[in-house]
Design a protein around this motif. Structure first.
Motif, PDB file in Angstrom:
ATOM      1  N   VAL A 141     -17.734   2.562  -0.763  1.00 17.01           N
ATOM      2  CA  VAL A 141     -16.957   2.132  -1.917  1.00 17.01           C
ATOM      3  C   VAL A 141     -15.579   2.786  -1.841  1.00 17.01           C
ATOM      4  CG1 VAL A 141     -16.845   2.063  -4.418  1.00 17.01           C
ATOM      5  CG2 VAL A 141     -19.058   1.900  -3.272  1.00 17.01           C
ATOM      6  N   THR A 142     -14.555   1.967  -1.779  1.00 19.53           N
ATOM      7  CA  THR A 142     -13.199   2.495  -1.603  1.00 19.53           C
ATOM      8  C   THR A 142     -12.452   2.688  -2.912  1.00 19.53           C
ATOM      9  OG1 THR A 142     -12.327   0.253  -1.301  1.00 19.53           O
ATOM     10  CG2 THR A 142     -13.031   1.441   0.678  1.00 19.53           C
ATOM     11  N   PHE A 143     -12.977   2.126  -4.007  1.00 17.15           N
ATOM     12  CA  PHE A 143     -12.228   2.192  -5.266  1.00 17.15           C
ATOM     13  C   PHE A 143     -12.628   3.379  -6.137  1.00 17.15           C
ATOM     14  CE2 PHE A 143     -15.838  -0.681  -5.900  1.00 17.15           C
ATOM     15  CZ  PHE A 143     -16.466  -0.100  -6.991  1.00 17.15           C
ATOM     16  N   MET A 144     -13.483   4.277  -5.628  1.00 18.00           N
ATOM     17  CA  MET A 144     -13.918   5.431  -6.415  1.00 18.00           C
ATOM     18  C   MET A 144     -13.025   6.646  -6.156  1.00 18.00           C
ATOM     19  SD  MET A 144     -16.447   4.464  -8.241  1.00 18.00           S
ATOM     20  CE  MET A 144     -16.744   6.121  -8.845  1.00 18.00           C
ATOM     21  N   ARG A 145     -12.697   7.366  -7.214  1.00 24.82           N
ATOM     22  CA  ARG A 145     -11.989   8.629  -7.072  1.00 24.82           C
ATOM     23  C   ARG A 145     -12.966   9.708  -6.610  1.00 24.82           C
ATOM     24  NH1 ARG A 145      -7.031   8.002  -9.626  1.00 24.82           N
ATOM     25  NH2 ARG A 145      -6.961   6.383 -11.242  1.00 24.82           N
ATOM     26  N   ASN A 146     -12.434  10.699  -5.925  1.00 31.19           N
ATOM     27  CA  ASN A 146     -13.289  11.757  -5.382  1.00 31.19           C
ATOM     28  C   ASN A 146     -13.511  12.916  -6.342  1.00 31.19           C
ATOM     29  OD1 ASN A 146     -13.679  10.496  -2.873  1.00 31.19           O
ATOM     30  ND2 ASN A 146     -11.691  11.243  -2.141  1.00 31.19           N
ATOM     31  N   PHE A 147     -13.010  12.774  -7.581  1.00 26.79           N
ATOM     32  CA  PHE A 147     -13.148  13.842  -8.565  1.00 26.79           C
ATOM     33  C   PHE A 147     -13.714  13.273  -9.857  1.00 26.79           C
ATOM     34  CE2 PHE A 147     -11.416  16.366 -12.111  1.00 26.79           C
ATOM     35  CZ  PHE A 147     -11.910  17.623 -11.768  1.00 26.79           C
ATOM     36  N   ASP A 148     -14.501  14.082 -10.550  1.00 19.00           N
ATOM     37  CA  ASP A 148     -15.052  13.689 -11.838  1.00 19.00           C
ATOM     38  C   ASP A 148     -14.997  14.900 -12.768  1.00 19.00           C
ATOM     39  OD1 ASP A 148     -16.273  12.150 -13.797  1.00 19.00           O
ATOM     40  OD2 ASP A 148     -18.294  12.699 -13.156  1.00 19.00           O
ATOM     41  N   LEU A 149     -14.998  14.640 -14.068  1.00 18.89           N
ATOM     42  CA  LEU A 149     -15.005  15.707 -15.055  1.00 18.89           C
ATOM     43  C   LEU A 149     -15.844  15.256 -16.243  1.00 18.89           C
ATOM     44  CD1 LEU A 149     -13.833  18.531 -15.690  1.00 18.89           C
ATOM     45  CD2 LEU A 149     -11.984  17.371 -16.916  1.00 18.89           C
ATOM     46  N   GLY A 191     -16.710  17.744 -10.870  1.00 10.98           N
ATOM     47  CA  GLY A 191     -17.590  17.261  -9.815  1.00 10.98           C
ATOM     48  C   GLY A 191     -16.791  16.663  -8.677  1.00 10.98           C
ATOM     49  N   PHE A 192     -17.327  16.779  -7.466  1.00 10.30           N
ATOM     50  CA  PHE A 192     -16.655  16.274  -6.271  1.00 10.30           C
ATOM     51  C   PHE A 192     -17.568  15.296  -5.548  1.00 10.30           C
ATOM     52  CE2 PHE A 192     -14.939  20.384  -7.377  1.00 10.30           C
ATOM     53  CZ  PHE A 192     -13.579  20.160  -7.317  1.00 10.30           C
ATOM     54  N   LEU A 193     -17.072  14.093  -5.351  1.00 12.85           N
ATOM     55  CA  LEU A 193     -17.863  13.012  -4.771  1.00 12.85           C
ATOM     56  C   LEU A 193     -18.079  13.235  -3.276  1.00 12.85           C
ATOM     57  CD1 LEU A 193     -19.154  10.277  -5.536  1.00 12.85           C
ATOM     58  CD2 LEU A 193     -16.978   9.187  -4.956  1.00 12.85           C
ATOM     59  N   VAL A 223     -24.636 -14.317  -6.189  1.00 10.95           N
ATOM     60  CA  VAL A 223     -23.660 -13.270  -5.878  1.00 10.95           C
ATOM     61  C   VAL A 223     -24.369 -12.100  -5.207  1.00 10.95           C
ATOM     62  CG1 VAL A 223     -21.924 -11.670  -6.769  1.00 10.95           C
ATOM     63  CG2 VAL A 223     -22.179 -13.933  -7.797  1.00 10.95           C
ATOM     64  N   TRP A 224     -25.309 -11.457  -5.915  1.00 12.70           N
ATOM     65  CA  TRP A 224     -26.076 -10.361  -5.342  1.00 12.70           C
ATOM     66  C   TRP A 224     -27.352 -10.133  -6.148  1.00 12.70           C
ATOM     67  CZ3 TRP A 224     -21.559  -6.551  -6.519  1.00 12.70           C
ATOM     68  CH2 TRP A 224     -21.559  -6.209  -7.868  1.00 12.70           C
ATOM     69  N   LYS A 225     -28.252  -9.317  -5.595  1.00  8.43           N
ATOM     70  CA  LYS A 225     -29.439  -8.871  -6.314  1.00  8.43           C
ATOM     71  C   LYS A 225     -29.872  -7.508  -5.754  1.00  8.43           C
ATOM     72  CE  LYS A 225     -32.880 -11.258  -3.412  1.00  8.43           C
ATOM     73  NZ  LYS A 225     -34.031 -12.198  -3.427  1.00  8.43           N
ATOM     74  N   ASP A 226     -30.653  -6.786  -6.557  1.00 10.45           N
ATOM     75  CA  ASP A 226     -31.142  -5.448  -6.176  1.00 10.45           C
ATOM     76  C   ASP A 226     -29.986  -4.548  -5.698  1.00 10.45           C
ATOM     77  OD1 ASP A 226     -33.736  -6.326  -6.720  1.00 10.45           O
ATOM     78  OD2 ASP A 226     -34.039  -7.011  -4.657  1.00 10.45           O
ATOM     79  N   THR A 227     -28.877  -4.599  -6.403  1.00  8.17           N
ATOM     80  CA  THR A 227     -27.672  -3.879  -5.976  1.00  8.17           C
ATOM     81  C   THR A 227     -27.549  -2.543  -6.704  1.00  8.17           C
ATOM     82  OG1 THR A 227     -26.576  -5.987  -5.529  1.00  8.17           O
ATOM     83  CG2 THR A 227     -25.173  -4.045  -5.756  1.00  8.17           C
ATOM     84  N   LYS A 228     -27.251  -1.482  -5.936  1.00  9.33           N
ATOM     85  CA  LYS A 228     -27.165  -0.133  -6.472  1.00  9.33           C
ATOM     86  C   LYS A 228     -25.843   0.506  -6.053  1.00  9.33           C
ATOM     87  CE  LYS A 228     -32.181   0.429  -5.923  1.00  9.33           C
ATOM     88  NZ  LYS A 228     -32.508   0.341  -7.364  1.00  9.33           N
ATOM     89  N   LEU A 229     -25.218   1.185  -7.007  1.00  3.26           N
ATOM     90  CA  LEU A 229     -24.041   1.997  -6.721  1.00  3.26           C
ATOM     91  C   LEU A 229     -24.518   3.442  -6.635  1.00  3.26           C
ATOM     92  CD1 LEU A 229     -20.963   2.265  -6.386  1.00  3.26           C
ATOM     93  CD2 LEU A 229     -20.801   2.468  -8.888  1.00  3.26           C
ATOM     94  N   LYS A 230     -24.452   4.017  -5.433  1.00  2.00           N
ATOM     95  CA  LYS A 230     -24.980   5.359  -5.192  1.00  2.00           C
ATOM     96  C   LYS A 230     -23.817   6.346  -5.085  1.00  2.00           C
ATOM     97  CE  LYS A 230     -28.806   3.302  -2.600  1.00  2.00           C
ATOM     98  NZ  LYS A 230     -29.485   3.208  -1.274  1.00  2.00           N
ATOM     99  N   LEU A 231     -23.688   7.168  -6.112  1.00  2.00           N
ATOM    100  CA  LEU A 231     -22.616   8.162  -6.166  1.00  2.00           C
ATOM    101  C   LEU A 231     -23.254   9.545  -6.231  1.00  2.00           C
ATOM    102  CD1 LEU A 231     -20.377   6.436  -8.863  1.00  2.00           C
ATOM    103  CD2 LEU A 231     -20.212   6.217  -6.370  1.00  2.00           C
ATOM    104  N   ASP A 232     -23.089  10.322  -5.188  1.00  2.00           N
ATOM    105  CA  ASP A 232     -23.646  11.672  -5.148  1.00  2.00           C
ATOM    106  C   ASP A 232     -22.517  12.683  -5.271  1.00  2.00           C
ATOM    107  OD1 ASP A 232     -25.928  10.276  -4.705  1.00  2.00           O
ATOM    108  OD2 ASP A 232     -26.350  11.101  -2.722  1.00  2.00           O
ATOM    109  N   TYR A 233     -22.709  13.653  -6.176  1.00  2.00           N
ATOM    110  CA  TYR A 233     -21.678  14.635  -6.481  1.00  2.00           C
ATOM    111  C   TYR A 233     -22.160  16.059  -6.232  1.00  2.00           C
ATOM    112  CZ  TYR A 233     -18.916  11.101  -9.034  1.00  2.00           C
ATOM    113  OH  TYR A 233     -18.159  10.003  -9.387  1.00  2.00           O
ATOM    114  N   LEU A 234     -21.212  16.916  -5.900  1.00  2.00           N
ATOM    115  CA  LEU A 234     -21.413  18.359  -6.007  1.00  2.00           C
ATOM    116  C   LEU A 234     -20.756  18.784  -7.312  1.00  2.00           C
ATOM    117  CD1 LEU A 234     -20.795  19.858  -2.434  1.00  2.00           C
ATOM    118  CD2 LEU A 234     -22.934  19.842  -3.729  1.00  2.00           C
TER     119      LEU A 234
END
Length: 215
Positions: free
Chosen positions: A159-167, A131-133, A97-108
């Motif tokens: 990544v299209t399934f991530m929301r642009n806001f976090d708390l 936080g704002f993605l 399926v995959w290897k060495d896979t990273k989800l990179k989420l950077d926030y302000l």
């Protein structure tokens, strides 16, 4: 030599003054450090029978920004800041399926904190952090099979399934040595950051060092 001694005495006097918090004072603290971030386990499966669960581990990144603190009392203060924070997670390898896979989420992130100083140099803190993605990438190596060839090839995609806001709710401790501040926070994610099932939250441990300027 005399001038050097005078300069050192002046620096020491300034540093000692910093250890005495005063009501009505402001401080500005630029800071930088490292994150260890992860996401709550979601029930994501792969394989022909969808019988293998995708696991993930923490991602290491950096955090950089600044905070302003106002002392309402010599033993208490409130602060607000702006922090650029690299978060996300590293996915475990999934055969074919995959290897060495990273989800990179950077926030302000915008931490708003309440500080308590029960003893000199030592502080406790708790607050709320929206936080704002600003970056959402999935990268690694994906498995392919076509004609008589198969193997892994690099990929990177938005990544299209991530929301642009976090708390999250950050709690932490700080140690002040004159004008330097060493700080550790753990941010408990309380907001569902995905638009699809399963629900997942960000959890981040953050260690920073800052330089305090008194206004």
């Amino acid at each position: 030599m005399k001038k050097i001694v005078i300069m050192l005495m002046a620096l020491l006097t300034t540093a000692q003054g910093f250890s005495q918090n005063e009501a009505g004072r402001w401080t500005i603290t630029p800071k930088a450090g490292v994150n260890w971030s992860n996401r709550t386990e979601g029930d994501i499966y792969y394989g022909t029978g969808l019988d293998e669960k995708v696991k993930h581990s923490s991602r290491r990144g950096f955090a950089i920004g600044a905070e302003a603190e106002y002392f309402v009392h010599q033993n208490a203060g409130i602060s607000a800041g702006l922090i650029y924070s690299q978060q996300g997670c590293d996915y475990d390898d999934a055969p074919q399926v995959w290897k060495d896979t990273k989800l990179k989420l950077d926030y302000l992130n915008i931490p708003v904190m309440v500080h308590c100083y029960p003893v000199e140099h030592f502080g406790l803190q708790v607050g709320m952090q929206p936080g704002f993605l600003v970056r959402k990438k999935l990268s690694g190596e994906e498995y392919y099979s076509e004609e008589n060839r198969s193997g892994y090839r690099s990929f990177e995609t938005n990544v299209t399934f991530m929301r642009n806001f976090d708390l999250s709710i950050p709690v932490g401790v700080s140690f002040d040595l004159d004008y330097l501040r060493l700080e550790f926070r753990y941010c408990f994610g309380i907001y569902d950051t995905t638009k699809i099932d399963p629900k997942e939250h960000n959890n981040t441990a953050q260690l920073t060092i800052g330089y305090r300027f008194r206004l």
